[in-house]
Structures are given as structure tokens and as C-alpha cells.
Design an enzyme around this catalytic site. Structure first.
Site, mmCIF file in Angstrom:
data_model
loop_
_atom_site.group_PDB
_atom_site.id
_atom_site.type_symbol
_atom_site.label_atom_id
_atom_site.label_comp_id
_atom_site.label_asym_id
_atom_site.label_seq_id
_atom_site.Cartn_x
_atom_site.Cartn_y
_atom_site.Cartn_z
ATOM 1 N N HIS A 132 -3.265 -3.979 2.629
ATOM 2 C CA HIS A 132 -4.659 -3.527 2.678
ATOM 3 C C HIS A 132 -4.979 -2.674 3.903
ATOM 4 O O HIS A 132 -5.524 -1.579 3.764
ATOM 5 C CB HIS A 132 -5.594 -4.727 2.585
ATOM 6 C CG HIS A 132 -6.987 -4.398 2.133
ATOM 7 N ND1 HIS A 132 -7.260 -3.450 1.159
ATOM 8 C CD2 HIS A 132 -8.200 -4.897 2.512
ATOM 9 C CE1 HIS A 132 -8.585 -3.397 0.962
ATOM 10 N NE2 HIS A 132 -9.161 -4.244 1.775
ATOM 11 N N HIS A 161 -11.314 -2.669 7.222
ATOM 12 C CA HIS A 161 -11.351 -3.869 6.378
ATOM 13 C C HIS A 161 -11.554 -5.143 7.197
ATOM 14 O O HIS A 161 -11.094 -6.220 6.824
ATOM 15 C CB HIS A 161 -10.056 -3.982 5.548
ATOM 16 C CG HIS A 161 -9.780 -2.789 4.703
ATOM 17 N ND1 HIS A 161 -10.672 -2.319 3.770
ATOM 18 C CD2 HIS A 161 -8.721 -1.953 4.655
ATOM 19 C CE1 HIS A 161 -10.167 -1.254 3.181
ATOM 20 N NE2 HIS A 161 -9.003 -0.996 3.699
ATOM 21 N N HIS A 163 -3.251 -9.703 -0.722
ATOM 22 C CA HIS A 163 -3.495 -8.297 -0.355
ATOM 23 C C HIS A 163 -4.341 -8.149 0.916
ATOM 24 O O HIS A 163 -3.970 -7.449 1.847
ATOM 25 C CB HIS A 163 -4.146 -7.538 -1.515
ATOM 26 C CG HIS A 163 -4.296 -6.092 -1.224
ATOM 27 N ND1 HIS A 163 -3.199 -5.256 -1.040
ATOM 28 C CD2 HIS A 163 -5.391 -5.303 -1.042
ATOM 29 C CE1 HIS A 163 -3.618 -4.028 -0.783
ATOM 30 N NE2 HIS A 163 -4.939 -4.033 -0.755
ATOM 31 N N ASP A 167 0.829 -1.214 0.000
ATOM 32 C CA ASP A 167 0.000 0.000 0.000
ATOM 33 C C ASP A 167 0.862 1.262 0.000
ATOM 34 O O ASP A 167 0.654 2.167 0.817
ATOM 35 C CB ASP A 167 -0.934 -0.004 1.210
ATOM 36 C CG ASP A 167 -1.798 -1.262 1.266
ATOM 37 O OD1 ASP A 167 -1.248 -2.358 1.426
ATOM 38 O OD2 ASP A 167 -3.020 -1.133 1.120
#
Ligand SMILES: [Fe+2]
Length: 458
Positions: A355, A328, A318, A169
Site C-alpha cells: 500500500h 495512507h 495490504h 504494489d
């Protein structure tokens, strides 16, 4: 990026233990860092940043980056972009300034709504010698040729020390620049990149120029060592409202992967061997249910691993399967449920994910005993299970994930919301040292470190 001296590592390990910086994987209580920092969104570097400067020349190669080009590390894919059409060609040799050999490749270009990419060139250099430094030149002298270098890995084998960098990221903010600059000071030899590259989709119409700036930004590292690419949600570029309906189209044009070499049918999932490790790359945003191509691939890839040749088995994905941040949360759960029994059976050593824009390391745990009626629905310490490391803290425009679920789950060994990068330093077939380096510290400091013992050979 000099390789560390192999004879000093036992002393370093001892120091880590003595100063309390090295966690034991057998610990039973995790910790949450109380390191306090600003939580403002990160700011993208301006278009006129020196990090995005276009090289000199009338049609200079730019955005140069490398990835592995075969299964075992004897090939490299050199990718670069020119604004005007140019022949896809790389000259190379073992001496600086001397390039007796050449390889030819292919050129691609794509449109994305009202954007047209430059000419994107991909050249595979094959049949390289192991553990050898090569100098390579892209572009013609008239257009503005540029020289770089890379070092091939040792042949796959159990006694080859090797250090992987790990970043997820990344984006292209001032924080991203800090992360990459820190990594450049390390001795990482190959980058395991965990997806979410440029964050072009945070701009209207998924402004693809941000892919160009990002690729110029990372060139300072990616032109000198291979980046092993994982795709994240920001690579999907699926925007049906503007007619863009082919997932991963820009990514696949720009960042090739050697998927064919592991009998994969998609650039989004593949495996490679590099020195002492087999690395399996998975795609959180492609189908992975039973009977799907990715499912079939993973089972075959795990079966193909020979731990006598590559003692270390690493998975890149990911979306994390174990994540105790309030960001998430549970997004990786369905993939975990489907794949976890296989990777525990295969004794995978580490699963790296991105992520979530923070850092977290788990104990070796599994959650595969639950069968609906037995009530065993809590992750258990499991000597066959991998360590899960979430490191989506490269520094992108969306800022840090700094809100934790409380209390800290028993599987979570350490967590902290800071930007940084990691190093997975394989010493031999039994021992690796994992260190996480936050951007606020000097590169020599690790904010989290753990000795990871091989699941098969220790
Ligand atoms: Fe993501």
C-alpha cells in the site's frame, strides 16, 4: 531462480553481521535512509512493450500464472487466458516434453462496463508429490501449446528451508519491470504478493486491458512459481457510476485463491501451509469487525496453527498497521486495533504489508496495553509481537512515497523510499533472514537485512 545452497547460510549470516548489514531486532534506535532519488511518477510500459507480447499461435494460452491449490501445497491452480474459446486443460509430467497426466478445469469470462474479458481458464492439479519438479503444458498443439514448469514445496514440517519472495504494489511501469527482473535473479521459490497488481483503475473506466497486459508481464515469474495473492484497494474495481458494483469482480475472475481449503468463505481471506510456514492472508477492504466472517476466520485460522509442524507464522495484508510515512497514514489503524491482540497472543512472526510505496521495517512492537485510562498509547517493544514490514515499493504508476513523519517513531527500525523486493529466507525452525533489495543495486546486495528469530522456537 536456483535454490541457494543451504550450507553457505551460516557464513552469509556472519558476513552480514561483520559488514554491519544485518540489523539486530533488539536495537533501540531506528534509521531513515538518506538515499536520494528522483521522485517523478513512474511511467507505464507502452502497449507494444516486449513485456506484453502475445505468444505465437492461432489461439495461444497467455497470462499463465500459478497459485497454491490446497491447504498443504500438494495442489496447484494453473490459470491462463485464450482469446477464443478453448478447453480448460493442463497436461503435466515429471520430464520436460513428456506430459502423461492431465487435469481439467473450468472457464470463466466477465464483462466490465464496455470490456469483455478473454476466456479465463483455471485448472487445479492435485495430489502432487512434495518437493518435486513438474513440467506442464497449456493449450492444444493446434492452437499453440506452451510448456512451463514448477516445483512443489516440501511437506509442511519444521526442518524444511524455504525462501519466499515478497513484492507489493507492482504495477507495470519501467520500474516494475526492474523489480521483477531483479526478483527473477533471486532464489525466491514462492511469491507472497501483497496486493495492488495492475493499476488498471488509474485509467478511465478502470481499463481492464491493463489486467491483460499485467498478466502477460508477470507470466515470466508467475508461470513458474505460485503467487500467493493478497487483494489491495486497486483490486476493488467498485465503480457505481458506471454500474460496476461488485467489489473484486475482475480480480476474482482472474486470480483464484484456495480459500475453501482453509474453511474461508471468501477468496479475499484464507490461509495455507507451505513448507515450514503457515501464511494467513487478510483483506483490508472487506469487513473485519467483531463477528464478521473475516474476524471469525482469523481466530479459527490462528487456532488451527500447529507451530510444531509449521514453526513460522506469517500474515499478509495490504494496508500496513505500522506506517510512519505521510501516505495512507493510519489507514490500517482500525484493523490493527481489532486484530493485534490476537496476533500477539498467537506469536505471529512477521506481518507483511504493501500500500505505501516505500519500504519500512519495524522492531517487534505491540500497542495493545492501552485501555483508555492508563495512558499507555505508545507502541512497546514486545518479544511476542511480530516484525512489521511494509514493502509496497514494487514500482507502480503512482511513484514513490518519499515523505516521512518526523521524528522517526521509536517503533520504526529502518525506512527508505526506493523501489525493490524482499526475500524471507527461512533457514530452519529458529532462524530466518529477511533481506530487502532495492532496484538500484545488484541482486546480491541487500539495502536492509535482519535475522529474525522464531517467536516460538527460539
Ligand atoms: Fe494500495
Amino acid at each position: 531462480m536456483m535454490r541457494g545452497l543451504s550450507w553457505v547460510w551460516p557464513a552469509v549470516l556472519l558476513m552480514l553481521v561483520l559488514v554491519g548489514g544485518a540489523a539486530s531486532e533488539g536495537s533501540i534506535a531506528g534509521s531513515t535512509s538518506r538515499y536520494v532519488r528522483r521522485l517523478a511518477e513512474s511511467v507505464d510500459l507502452p502497449y507494444d512493450s516486449p513485456y506484453f507480447a502475445v505468444p505465437n499461435g492461432i489461439n495461444p494460452p497467455q497470462q499463465v500464472h500459478l497459485t497454491q491449490g490446497d491447504y498443504d501445497g500438494r495442489a496447484v491452480i494453473v490459470s491462463y487466458v485464450t482469446v477464443k474459446l478453448s478447453k480448460p486443460k493442463v497436461r503435466y509430467g515429471k520430464t520436460e516434453g513428456d506430459h502423461p497426466w492431465q487435469a481439467k478445469g473450468y472457464t470463466t469470462q466477465y464483462k466490465f462496463y464496455n470490456y469483455t474479458s478473454g476466456y479465463i481458464h483455471h485448472v487445479i492439479i492435485s495430489n502432487l508429490e512434495y518437493d518435486t519438479k513438474y513440467f506442464y503444458k497449456v493449450g492444444t498443439e493446434e492452437e499453440g501449446a506452451r510448456e512451463f514448469f514448477f516445483t512443489t514445496p516440501p511437506a509442511p514440517g519444521p526442518d524444511a528451508p524455504y525462501t519466499f519472495g515478497v513484492i507489493g504494489d507492482l504495477g507495470q511501469t519501467f520500474d516494475s519491470a526492474d523489480t521483477l527482473e531483479h526478483y527473477l535473479q533471486s532464489y525466491g521459490q514462492t511469491m507472497l504478493f501483497l496486493g495492488d497488481l495492475a493499476y488498471q483503475d488509474n485509467y478511465p473506466l478502470h481499463y481492464q486491458v491493463r489486467f491483460d497486459t499485467w498478466s502477460r508481464f508477470v507470466e515470466r515469474s508467475a508461470a513458474y512459481q505460485p503467487f500467493i495473492w493478497t487483494t489491495g484497494n486497486h483490486e476493488l474495481d467498485y465503480v457505481p457510476e458506471i454500474g460496476e458494483t461488485v467489489p473484486f469482480k475482475p480480480f476474482n475472475h482472474r486470480f483464484p485463491t484456495p480459500y475453501w481449503a482453509s474453511n474461508s468463505t471468501s477468496p479475499q481471506w484464507y490461509s495455507i501451509r507451505r513448507g515450514p510456514a503457515t501464511i494467513i492472508v487478510l483483506s483490508s477492504y472487506s469487513a473485519y469487525g467483531k463477528y464478521t466472517p473475516q474476524y471469525v476466520f482469523l481466530l479459527a485460522a490462528l487456532k488451527a496453527v500447529d507451530r510444531k509442524v509449521t514453526p513460522w507464522l506469517i500474515i499478509l495484508v495490504h494496508s500496513p498497521w505500522y506506517n510512519s510515512y505521510n501516505y495512507h497514514y493510519m489507514e490500517g489503524e482500525t484493523m490493527r486495533v481489532i486484530f493485534e491482540p490476537f496476533i500477539v497472543a498467537a506469536k505471529v512472526d512477521v506481518v507483511f504489508a504493501g500500500h505505501v510505496h516505500a519500504y519500512e521495517r519495524s522492531f517487534p512492537v505491540s500497542n495493545i496495553k492501552y485501555n483508555i485510562t492508563n495512558g499507555i498509547c505508545t507502541p512497546q517493544i514486545d518479544p511476542s509481537a511480530p516484525t512489521y514490514i511494509t514493502i509496497g515499493d514494487g514500482g507502480n504508476i503512482e511513484g514513490l512515497a518519499a515523505n516521512y513523519t518526523e521524528p522517526q517513531p521509536s517503533y520504526s527500525a529502518f525506512r527508505e523510499a526506493s523501489f525493490g523486493h524482499g526475500l524471507f529466507d527461512i533457514k530452519n525452525k529458529t532462524t530466518a533472514v529477511w533481506t530487502w533489495h532495492r532496484n538500484q543495486d545488484g541482486e546480491a546486495v541487500s539495502a536492509d537485512s535482519v535475522v529474525i528469530l522464531n517467536k516460538v522456537h527460539s
